[in-house]
Design a protein around this motif. Structure first.
Motif, PDB file in Angstrom:
ATOM      1  N   GLY A   1      64.620  15.478 -67.695  1.00  0.00           N
ATOM      2  CA  GLY A   1      64.187  15.863 -66.358  1.00  0.00           C
ATOM      3  C   GLY A   1      65.592  16.275 -65.467  1.00  0.00           C
ATOM      4  O   GLY A   1      65.271  17.136 -64.478  1.00  0.00           O
ATOM      5  N   LEU A   2      66.489  15.603 -65.848  1.00  0.00           N
ATOM      6  CA  LEU A   2      67.550  15.874 -65.069  1.00  0.00           C
ATOM      7  C   LEU A   2      68.418  16.992 -64.985  1.00  0.00           C
ATOM      8  O   LEU A   2      69.338  17.330 -64.510  1.00  0.00           O
ATOM      9  N   ALA A   3      68.156  17.693 -66.387  1.00  0.00           N
ATOM     10  CA  ALA A   3      68.501  19.022 -66.624  1.00  0.00           C
ATOM     11  C   ALA A   3      68.018  20.113 -65.480  1.00  0.00           C
ATOM     12  O   ALA A   3      68.563  21.384 -65.345  1.00  0.00           O
ATOM     13  N   PHE A   4      66.941  19.580 -64.858  1.00  0.00           N
ATOM     14  CA  PHE A   4      66.163  20.736 -63.957  1.00  0.00           C
ATOM     15  C   PHE A   4      67.025  21.050 -62.699  1.00  0.00           C
ATOM     16  O   PHE A   4      67.214  22.241 -62.524  1.00  0.00           O
ATOM     17  N   PRO A   5      67.731  20.273 -61.925  1.00  0.00           N
ATOM     18  CA  PRO A   5      68.522  20.623 -60.817  1.00  0.00           C
ATOM     19  C   PRO A   5      69.468  21.681 -61.221  1.00  0.00           C
ATOM     20  O   PRO A   5      69.786  22.697 -60.729  1.00  0.00           O
ATOM     21  N   PHE A   6      70.106  21.174 -62.393  1.00  0.00           N
ATOM     22  CA  PHE A   6      71.369  22.409 -62.669  1.00  0.00           C
ATOM     23  C   PHE A   6      70.698  23.609 -63.447  1.00  0.00           C
ATOM     24  O   PHE A   6      71.443  24.777 -63.109  1.00  0.00           O
ATOM     25  N   THR A   7      69.581  23.506 -63.907  1.00  0.00           N
ATOM     26  CA  THR A   7      68.958  24.872 -64.348  1.00  0.00           C
ATOM     27  C   THR A   7      68.579  25.759 -63.234  1.00  0.00           C
ATOM     28  O   THR A   7      68.652  26.922 -63.065  1.00  0.00           O
TER      29      THR A   7
ATOM     30  N   ASP B   1      66.194  20.638 -54.503  1.00  0.00           N
ATOM     31  CA  ASP B   1      66.314  20.547 -56.084  1.00  0.00           C
ATOM     32  C   ASP B   1      66.671  19.391 -56.733  1.00  0.00           C
ATOM     33  O   ASP B   1      66.408  18.781 -57.687  1.00  0.00           O
ATOM     34  N   PHE B   2      67.739  18.890 -55.883  1.00  0.00           N
ATOM     35  CA  PHE B   2      68.328  17.573 -56.334  1.00  0.00           C
ATOM     36  C   PHE B   2      67.473  16.408 -55.799  1.00  0.00           C
ATOM     37  O   PHE B   2      67.036  15.666 -56.600  1.00  0.00           O
ATOM     38  N   PHE B   3      67.721  16.089 -54.601  1.00  0.00           N
ATOM     39  CA  PHE B   3      67.184  14.773 -53.972  1.00  0.00           C
ATOM     40  C   PHE B   3      65.862  14.723 -53.827  1.00  0.00           C
ATOM     41  O   PHE B   3      64.972  13.833 -54.520  1.00  0.00           O
ATOM     42  N   TYR B   4      64.923  15.851 -53.079  1.00  0.00           N
ATOM     43  CA  TYR B   4      63.401  15.771 -53.067  1.00  0.00           C
ATOM     44  C   TYR B   4      62.772  15.555 -54.375  1.00  0.00           C
ATOM     45  O   TYR B   4      62.027  14.500 -54.600  1.00  0.00           O
ATOM     46  N   LYS B   5      63.065  16.645 -55.170  1.00  0.00           N
ATOM     47  CA  LYS B   5      62.223  16.577 -56.408  1.00  0.00           C
ATOM     48  C   LYS B   5      62.549  15.407 -57.604  1.00  0.00           C
ATOM     49  O   LYS B   5      61.727  14.907 -58.197  1.00  0.00           O
ATOM     50  N   ILE B   6      63.774  15.081 -57.354  1.00  0.00           N
ATOM     51  CA  ILE B   6      64.077  13.795 -58.245  1.00  0.00           C
ATOM     52  C   ILE B   6      63.496  12.612 -57.698  1.00  0.00           C
ATOM     53  O   ILE B   6      62.775  11.649 -58.735  1.00  0.00           O
ATOM     54  N   ILE B   7      63.726  12.488 -56.517  1.00  0.00           N
ATOM     55  CA  ILE B   7      62.828  11.110 -55.937  1.00  0.00           C
ATOM     56  C   ILE B   7      61.785  11.185 -56.043  1.00  0.00           C
ATOM     57  O   ILE B   7      61.093  10.305 -56.282  1.00  0.00           O
ATOM     58  N   MET B   8      60.887  12.150 -55.630  1.00  0.00           N
ATOM     59  CA  MET B   8      59.481  12.430 -55.646  1.00  0.00           C
ATOM     60  C   MET B   8      58.837  12.374 -57.039  1.00  0.00           C
ATOM     61  O   MET B   8      57.780  11.459 -57.338  1.00  0.00           O
TER      62      MET B   8
ATOM     63  N   SER C   1      57.573  18.526 -57.643  1.00  0.00           N
ATOM     64  CA  SER C   1      58.755  17.716 -58.053  1.00  0.00           C
ATOM     65  C   SER C   1      58.924  18.075 -59.688  1.00  0.00           C
ATOM     66  O   SER C   1      58.521  18.896 -60.228  1.00  0.00           O
ATOM     67  N   TYR C   2      59.905  17.104 -60.316  1.00  0.00           N
ATOM     68  CA  TYR C   2      59.994  17.055 -61.874  1.00  0.00           C
ATOM     69  C   TYR C   2      58.912  16.621 -62.456  1.00  0.00           C
ATOM     70  O   TYR C   2      59.322  15.257 -62.551  1.00  0.00           O
ATOM     71  N   GLY C   3      57.982  17.018 -63.140  1.00  0.00           N
ATOM     72  CA  GLY C   3      57.230  16.450 -63.767  1.00  0.00           C
ATOM     73  C   GLY C   3      57.802  15.839 -65.505  1.00  0.00           C
ATOM     74  O   GLY C   3      57.079  14.923 -65.651  1.00  0.00           O
ATOM     75  N   PHE C   4      58.798  16.202 -65.665  1.00  0.00           N
ATOM     76  CA  PHE C   4      59.440  15.473 -66.789  1.00  0.00           C
ATOM     77  C   PHE C   4      60.003  14.337 -66.425  1.00  0.00           C
ATOM     78  O   PHE C   4      59.637  13.205 -67.176  1.00  0.00           O
ATOM     79  N   ILE C   5      60.666  13.945 -65.333  1.00  0.00           N
ATOM     80  CA  ILE C   5      60.943  12.858 -64.755  1.00  0.00           C
ATOM     81  C   ILE C   5      59.540  11.793 -64.706  1.00  0.00           C
ATOM     82  O   ILE C   5      59.671  10.673 -64.957  1.00  0.00           O
ATOM     83  N   THR C   6      58.672  12.464 -63.925  1.00  0.00           N
ATOM     84  CA  THR C   6      57.507  11.586 -63.756  1.00  0.00           C
ATOM     85  C   THR C   6      56.700  11.099 -65.189  1.00  0.00           C
ATOM     86  O   THR C   6      56.259   9.950 -64.931  1.00  0.00           O
ATOM     87  N   VAL C   7      56.702  12.084 -65.969  1.00  0.00           N
ATOM     88  CA  VAL C   7      55.938  11.386 -67.027  1.00  0.00           C
ATOM     89  C   VAL C   7      56.690  10.488 -67.878  1.00  0.00           C
ATOM     90  O   VAL C   7      55.984   9.304 -68.213  1.00  0.00           O
ATOM     91  N   PHE C   8      58.110  10.440 -67.876  1.00  0.00           N
ATOM     92  CA  PHE C   8      58.345   9.444 -68.686  1.00  0.00           C
ATOM     93  C   PHE C   8      58.668   8.113 -67.858  1.00  0.00           C
ATOM     94  O   PHE C   8      58.356   6.908 -68.181  1.00  0.00           O
ATOM     95  N   VAL C   9      58.672   8.285 -66.419  1.00  0.00           N
ATOM     96  CA  VAL C   9      58.625   7.012 -65.698  1.00  0.00           C
ATOM     97  C   VAL C   9      57.283   6.324 -65.569  1.00  0.00           C
ATOM     98  O   VAL C   9      57.005   5.279 -65.701  1.00  0.00           O
ATOM     99  N   ALA C  10      56.354   7.396 -65.488  1.00  0.00           N
ATOM    100  CA  ALA C  10      54.901   6.758 -65.801  1.00  0.00           C
ATOM    101  C   ALA C  10      54.800   6.099 -66.970  1.00  0.00           C
ATOM    102  O   ALA C  10      53.969   4.740 -66.956  1.00  0.00           O
TER     103      ALA C  10
END
Length: 415
Positions: free
Chosen positions: A175-181, A205-212, A263-272
């Motif tokens: 998920g954290l590769a998304f901002p750099f992509t 792309d960095f703060f909002y999407k990661i936090i959300m 937001s970043y769904g990859f981060i969301t799925v893992f955190v969920a």
């Protein structure tokens, strides 16, 4: 008797036949390979590339020219795998589970992106945006093809700091590769001058999407756990099946909501999945959910390697250049291990474990997703050449890491 058209099958029937073969292969091949160094992904890669070498060109369009299908299939493979990875973490929110992965995410990953991007720009001659894309897509490690070095399933206690670090790192760095992509996409769309895109990129792309993405994962994982664990248990033979299907809901519901909120769904799925696991550490649902997620993942891997085999046997042969082999070896054997060791410097880990964690990265389904995602959003200079280099890295990683992982982990880091 009229025989015209008797051997002209409908594409739907061909698809059903293919899906049946895929499921059969996904179930049977891993069983035959349990006592061998060779892993299932290596077998899939060899079989698919060999079979499709004899097929005419045009079976599938070049992935650079038509990235949508490949992007969606790899996307599904990654999110299913992220669910399984999150369910494996016995203590998902304890510092003990993240003390090494945090260094890999904060130090190793950005450093890997920077070194690969610099190498691609200064030494390989890629345009700045394309070089940045190379760094972004090759930095994350893969939760899909690396099950042999991940931590134990939910019903077992985590016994290896090495496997735990690799699993937790792979869970979040996709998920954290998304901002750099997205940074590479911004550079391709509006130019390399940071003044034209940096502020929007940093805020959105960095703060909002990661936090959300993180917040959505926490809330949906917690709610799903409360709903599922409080429901009466089915009193029939179909309970295991219905429980298995919950894995799909645990994956798709958080991911869909996160994507709708941009937001970043990859981060969301893992955190969920982590939040779900945190609510209940002993419930029998966990084992069923984890096992079913891995079965779906195996099936998707076969489908993905079919597409990769088509590209390798046709498109890669046209796009490949010989410099890509030493370049890929440098990325796999030097850059990732070096940045991993830098990130783990100062920790109390044994030296052998630092080497293991630093060495085992990449593999690549997530990398394929990101590069196709980027191609679907912007035009990149030397895009086919970049895709060929990424594929070369993935092939080498699958063989180098795949062939070595079982004996090395058994010798130096047994479960």
């Amino acid at each position: 008797m009229e025989l015209i058209g008797i051997f002209s099958p409908d594409i739907y029937d061909i698809g059903l036949f293919y899906l049946g073969i895929v499921i059969l292969i996904a179930i049977l091949i891993p069983r035959f390979l349990t006592d061998y160094m060779i892993t299932a992904p290596i077998a899939y890669l060899l079989i698919s590339a060999s079979v499709f070498f004899f097929f005419p060109e045009g079976v599938l369009p070049h992935p650079e020219e038509s990235p949508f299908l490949g992007k969606r299939l790899t996307e599904m493979g990654v999110i299913i795998s992220l669910t399984a990875a999150g369910l494996k973490l016995t203590r998902p929110f304890a510092w003990q589970s993240w003390r090494y992965a945090a260094r890999l995410l904060i130090i190793t990953m950005p450093l890997t992106i920077a070194l690969i991007a610099l190498f691609g720009w200064r030494f390989l001659g890629f345009a700045p945006a394309t070089a940045m894309l190379l760094g972004a897509v090759l930095a994350p490690t893969d939760p899909v093809l690396a099950s042999d070095i991940q931590t134990t399933p939910p019903h077992k206690e985590d016994t290896s700091s090495t496997r735990l670090a690799l699993t937790s790192e792979a869970g979040l760095n996709d998920g954290l590769a998304f901002p750099f992509t997205n940074m590479a996409i911004a550079m391709a769309l509006v130019g390399i001058d940071p003044s034209m895109w940096f502020t929007d990129w940093l805020v959105t792309d960095f703060f909002y999407k990661i936090i959300m993405g993180t917040l959505v994962g926490l809330v949906t994982g917690w709610l799903l756990a409360k709903v599922i664990f409080s429901c009466p248990k089915p009193q029939c033979h179909s309970s295991a099946i219905s429980t298995s299907l919950l894995a799909i809901s645990l994956t798709l519901l958080p991911y869909g909501l996160a994507e709708m909120l941009n937001s970043y769904g990859f981060i969301t799925v893992f955190v969920a999945a982590c939040a779900f696991r945190y609510q209940e550490t002993t419930h029998e649902y966990l084992n069923v959910l984890h096992d079913f997620s891995e079965e779906i993942e195996r099936t998707l891997v076969v489908i993905l390697f079919t597409m990769l085999g088509i590209y390798i046997s046709h498109g890669l042969l046209d796009d490949f250049q010989w410099y890509m082999i030493p370049a890929a070896l440098l990325i796999v054997l030097v850059i990732r291990p070096l940045t991993g060791l830098i990130g783990l410097t100062g920790t109390s880990l044994q030296r052998s474990r630092k080497y293991l964690i630093s060495f085992y990265g990449i593999r690549g389904i997530g990398s394929i997703y990101y590069v196709l995602y980027a191609f679907d959003h912007a035009g990149f200079e030397q895009s086919k050449e970049a895709l060929a280099l990424v594929t070369t890295v993935i092939i080498l990683s699958i063989f180098i890491h795949g062939l070595s992982s079982r004996p090395v982990m058994k010798r130096w880091d047994p479960e």
